[in-house]
Design a protein around this motif. Structure first.
Motif, PDB file in Angstrom:
ATOM      1  N   ILE A 256      87.101  13.536  61.074  1.00 11.86           N
ATOM      2  CA  ILE A 256      85.742  13.015  61.133  1.00 11.86           C
ATOM      3  C   ILE A 256      85.712  11.942  62.213  1.00 11.86           C
ATOM      4  CG2 ILE A 256      86.162  11.302  59.309  1.00 11.86           C
ATOM      5  CD1 ILE A 256      83.262  11.830  58.341  1.00 11.86           C
ATOM      6  N   GLU A 257      84.598  11.894  62.956  1.00  9.82           N
ATOM      7  CA  GLU A 257      84.514  10.920  64.033  1.00  9.82           C
ATOM      8  C   GLU A 257      83.082  10.496  64.314  1.00  9.82           C
ATOM      9  OE1 GLU A 257      85.671  12.264  67.950  1.00  9.82           O
ATOM     10  OE2 GLU A 257      84.649  14.171  67.686  1.00  9.82           O
ATOM     11  N   ALA A 258      82.985   9.307  64.892  1.00  4.06           N
ATOM     12  CA  ALA A 258      81.763   8.833  65.538  1.00  4.06           C
ATOM     13  C   ALA A 258      82.084   8.944  67.019  1.00  4.06           C
ATOM     14  CB  ALA A 258      81.463   7.395  65.126  1.00  4.06           C
ATOM     15  N   SER A 259      81.528   9.933  67.675  1.00  6.32           N
ATOM     16  CA  SER A 259      81.994  10.338  68.995  1.00  6.32           C
ATOM     17  C   SER A 259      81.470   9.487  70.151  1.00  6.32           C
ATOM     18  CB  SER A 259      81.640  11.803  69.216  1.00  6.32           C
ATOM     19  OG  SER A 259      82.134  12.257  70.434  1.00  6.32           O
ATOM     20  N   HIS A 260      80.175   9.524  70.404  1.00  3.98           N
ATOM     21  CA  HIS A 260      79.603   8.805  71.546  1.00  3.98           C
ATOM     22  C   HIS A 260      78.096   8.722  71.384  1.00  3.98           C
ATOM     23  CE1 HIS A 260      78.276  12.690  73.185  1.00  3.98           C
ATOM     24  NE2 HIS A 260      79.474  13.139  72.857  1.00  3.98           N
TER      25      HIS A 260
ATOM     26  N   VAL B 104      77.328   3.435  63.591  1.00  2.00           N
ATOM     27  CA  VAL B 104      78.742   3.073  63.711  1.00  2.00           C
ATOM     28  C   VAL B 104      79.307   3.616  65.014  1.00  2.00           C
ATOM     29  CG1 VAL B 104      79.254   2.974  61.229  1.00  2.00           C
ATOM     30  CG2 VAL B 104      79.504   5.130  62.436  1.00  2.00           C
ATOM     31  N   ASP B 105      80.328   2.931  65.501  1.00  2.46           N
ATOM     32  CA  ASP B 105      81.120   3.512  66.579  1.00  2.46           C
ATOM     33  C   ASP B 105      82.419   4.018  65.954  1.00  2.46           C
ATOM     34  OD1 ASP B 105      82.668   1.201  66.216  1.00  2.46           O
ATOM     35  OD2 ASP B 105      82.194   0.362  68.172  1.00  2.46           O
TER      36      ASP B 105
ATOM     37  N   THR C 282      75.116  11.027  69.495  1.00  2.24           N
ATOM     38  CA  THR C 282      75.667  11.899  68.448  1.00  2.24           C
ATOM     39  C   THR C 282      75.590  11.189  67.103  1.00  2.24           C
ATOM     40  OG1 THR C 282      77.942  11.088  68.688  1.00  2.24           O
ATOM     41  CG2 THR C 282      77.277  12.951  70.094  1.00  2.24           C
ATOM     42  N   ARG C 283      75.974  11.905  66.082  1.00  5.00           N
ATOM     43  CA  ARG C 283      76.047  11.364  64.726  1.00  5.00           C
ATOM     44  C   ARG C 283      77.456  11.592  64.195  1.00  5.00           C
ATOM     45  NH1 ARG C 283      71.157  10.150  62.447  1.00  5.00           N
ATOM     46  NH2 ARG C 283      69.362  10.682  63.720  1.00  5.00           N
ATOM     47  N   VAL C 284      77.839  10.823  63.202  1.00  3.04           N
ATOM     48  CA  VAL C 284      79.148  11.017  62.580  1.00  3.04           C
ATOM     49  C   VAL C 284      79.212  12.455  62.090  1.00  3.04           C
ATOM     50  CG1 VAL C 284      80.658  10.337  60.677  1.00  3.04           C
ATOM     51  CG2 VAL C 284      79.351   8.591  61.928  1.00  3.04           C
ATOM     52  N   SER C 285      80.301  13.130  62.453  1.00  7.83           N
ATOM     53  CA  SER C 285      80.415  14.551  62.120  1.00  7.83           C
ATOM     54  C   SER C 285      81.875  14.950  61.969  1.00  7.83           C
ATOM     55  CB  SER C 285      79.755  15.403  63.210  1.00  7.83           C
ATOM     56  OG  SER C 285      80.408  15.186  64.443  1.00  7.83           O
ATOM     57  N   TYR C 286      82.053  16.127  61.364  1.00 12.75           N
ATOM     58  CA  TYR C 286      83.370  16.735  61.291  1.00 12.75           C
ATOM     59  C   TYR C 286      83.743  17.270  62.666  1.00 12.75           C
ATOM     60  CZ  TYR C 286      82.838  16.860  56.175  1.00 12.75           C
ATOM     61  OH  TYR C 286      82.663  16.540  54.855  1.00 12.75           O
ATOM     62  N   THR C 287      85.027  17.313  62.931  1.00 13.90           N
ATOM     63  CA  THR C 287      85.551  17.892  64.164  1.00 13.90           C
ATOM     64  C   THR C 287      86.917  18.492  63.853  1.00 13.90           C
ATOM     65  OG1 THR C 287      86.127  17.426  66.477  1.00 13.90           O
ATOM     66  CG2 THR C 287      86.641  15.716  64.890  1.00 13.90           C
ATOM     67  N   PRO C 288      87.280  19.551  64.552  1.00 16.85           N
ATOM     68  CA  PRO C 288      88.671  19.976  64.414  1.00 16.85           C
ATOM     69  C   PRO C 288      89.561  18.967  65.154  1.00 16.85           C
ATOM     70  CG  PRO C 288      87.549  21.339  66.030  1.00 16.85           C
ATOM     71  CD  PRO C 288      86.515  20.416  65.439  1.00 16.85           C
TER      72      PRO C 288
ATOM     73  N   LEU D  40      78.700  10.676  57.138  1.00 17.97           N
ATOM     74  CA  LEU D  40      78.259  11.881  57.845  1.00 17.97           C
ATOM     75  C   LEU D  40      76.771  11.785  58.158  1.00 17.97           C
ATOM     76  CD1 LEU D  40      80.203  14.636  55.897  1.00 17.97           C
ATOM     77  CD2 LEU D  40      80.384  14.180  58.365  1.00 17.97           C
ATOM     78  N   GLY D  41      76.404  12.047  59.403  1.00 18.46           N
ATOM     79  CA  GLY D  41      75.010  12.007  59.813  1.00 18.46           C
ATOM     80  C   GLY D  41      74.527  10.661  60.310  1.00 18.46           C
ATOM     81  N   VAL D  42      75.302   9.604  60.118  1.00 18.20           N
ATOM     82  CA  VAL D  42      74.910   8.281  60.605  1.00 18.20           C
ATOM     83  C   VAL D  42      74.995   8.293  62.133  1.00 18.20           C
ATOM     84  CG1 VAL D  42      75.597   5.833  60.669  1.00 18.20           C
ATOM     85  CG2 VAL D  42      75.611   7.098  58.499  1.00 18.20           C
ATOM     86  N   PRO D  43      74.008   7.728  62.821  1.00 20.39           N
ATOM     87  CA  PRO D  43      74.037   7.754  64.288  1.00 20.39           C
ATOM     88  C   PRO D  43      75.163   6.891  64.871  1.00 20.39           C
ATOM     89  CG  PRO D  43      72.048   6.644  63.494  1.00 20.39           C
ATOM     90  CD  PRO D  43      72.793   7.121  62.288  1.00 20.39           C
ATOM     91  N   TYR D  44      75.652   7.339  66.017  1.00 23.65           N
ATOM     92  CA  TYR D  44      76.619   6.541  66.768  1.00 23.65           C
ATOM     93  C   TYR D  44      75.892   5.333  67.345  1.00 23.65           C
ATOM     94  CZ  TYR D  44      79.966   4.984  70.234  1.00 23.65           C
ATOM     95  OH  TYR D  44      80.827   4.217  70.970  1.00 23.65           O
ATOM     96  N   ALA D  45      76.511   4.170  67.225  1.00 26.62           N
ATOM     97  CA  ALA D  45      75.992   2.943  67.841  1.00 26.62           C
ATOM     98  C   ALA D  45      77.181   2.133  68.306  1.00 26.62           C
ATOM     99  CB  ALA D  45      75.154   2.141  66.850  1.00 26.62           C
ATOM    100  N   TRP D  46      77.304   1.931  69.619  1.00 28.41           N
ATOM    101  CA  TRP D  46      78.424   1.165  70.148  1.00 28.41           C
ATOM    102  C   TRP D  46      78.442  -0.208  69.502  1.00 28.41           C
ATOM    103  CZ3 TRP D  46      79.673  -3.254  72.805  1.00 28.41           C
ATOM    104  CH2 TRP D  46      80.979  -3.292  73.313  1.00 28.41           C
ATOM    105  N   GLY D  47      79.596  -0.573  68.942  1.00 28.44           N
ATOM    106  CA  GLY D  47      79.737  -1.856  68.257  1.00 28.44           C
ATOM    107  C   GLY D  47      79.202  -1.834  66.833  1.00 28.44           C
ATOM    108  N   GLY D  48      78.671  -0.689  66.388  1.00 26.08           N
ATOM    109  CA  GLY D  48      78.065  -0.595  65.066  1.00 26.08           C
ATOM    110  C   GLY D  48      79.078  -0.516  63.941  1.00 26.08           C
ATOM    111  N   ALA D  49      78.701  -1.071  62.803  1.00 23.57           N
ATOM    112  CA  ALA D  49      79.561  -1.038  61.623  1.00 23.57           C
ATOM    113  C   ALA D  49      78.700  -1.099  60.366  1.00 23.57           C
ATOM    114  CB  ALA D  49      80.561  -2.184  61.658  1.00 23.57           C
TER     115      ALA D  49
END
Length: 142
Positions: free
Chosen positions: A117-121, A45-46, A124-130, A31-40
């Motif tokens: 929970i998702e890494a959206s785009h 993370v993506d 954004t940052r990893v977050s909860y989502t309905p 949670l809170g980690v930034p989205y990064a395409w190809g990130g792991a």
């Protein structure tokens, strides 16, 4: 998605429910980690990187690809989702790739029993989502 490799064709058997709980707990640590395409990593993370790392913490190896994770999962009806299960999406603007996004079902959290929970785009940052149904292709158990 009706390609040559339907969900479940590459999966030996689904993970145990306890492994799903471990994967869900591991995903929450991002949670809170930034989205990064190809990130792991904790640096970024993506979507498939998040689910891959979370399931790795539970002892299950997944590929770093939403489409491949779909193929590595056993289909599960939405009425039988358990923590750790994956929800697979394809959106109209995403091109020809059959699965373009993956989120993890948590089953509890700020949105109650429909929390994921998702890494959206980017941006954004990893977050909860309905859990959302627009673009939903299906669900699977790794």
């Amino acid at each position: 998605y009706k390609g040559k490799d339907l969900a479940g064709t590459a999966a030996a058997k689904p993970a145990a429910p306890l492994q799903g709980l471990f994967a869900a707990a591991a995903a929450r640590k991002f949670l809170g980690v930034p989205y990064a395409w190809g990130g792991a990593s904790k640096k970024g993370v993506d979507c498939s990187g998040l689910t891959m790392l979370a399931w790795a913490a539970a002892g299950v190896q997944l590929s770093h690809s939403a489409t491949l994770q779909w193929e590595e999962s056993v289909p599960v009806p939405l009425s039988r989702l358990r923590p750790g299960d994956l929800l697979f999406y394809h959106f109209a603007h995403d091109g020809s790739t059959p699965i373009t996004h993956v989120v993890m079902f948590l089953g509890s959290g700020p949105y109650g029993a429909v929390t994921a929970i998702e890494a959206s785009h980017s941006g954004t940052r990893v977050s909860y989502t309905p859990v959302y149904f627009g673009g939903l292709v299906g669900a699977g158990e790794p």
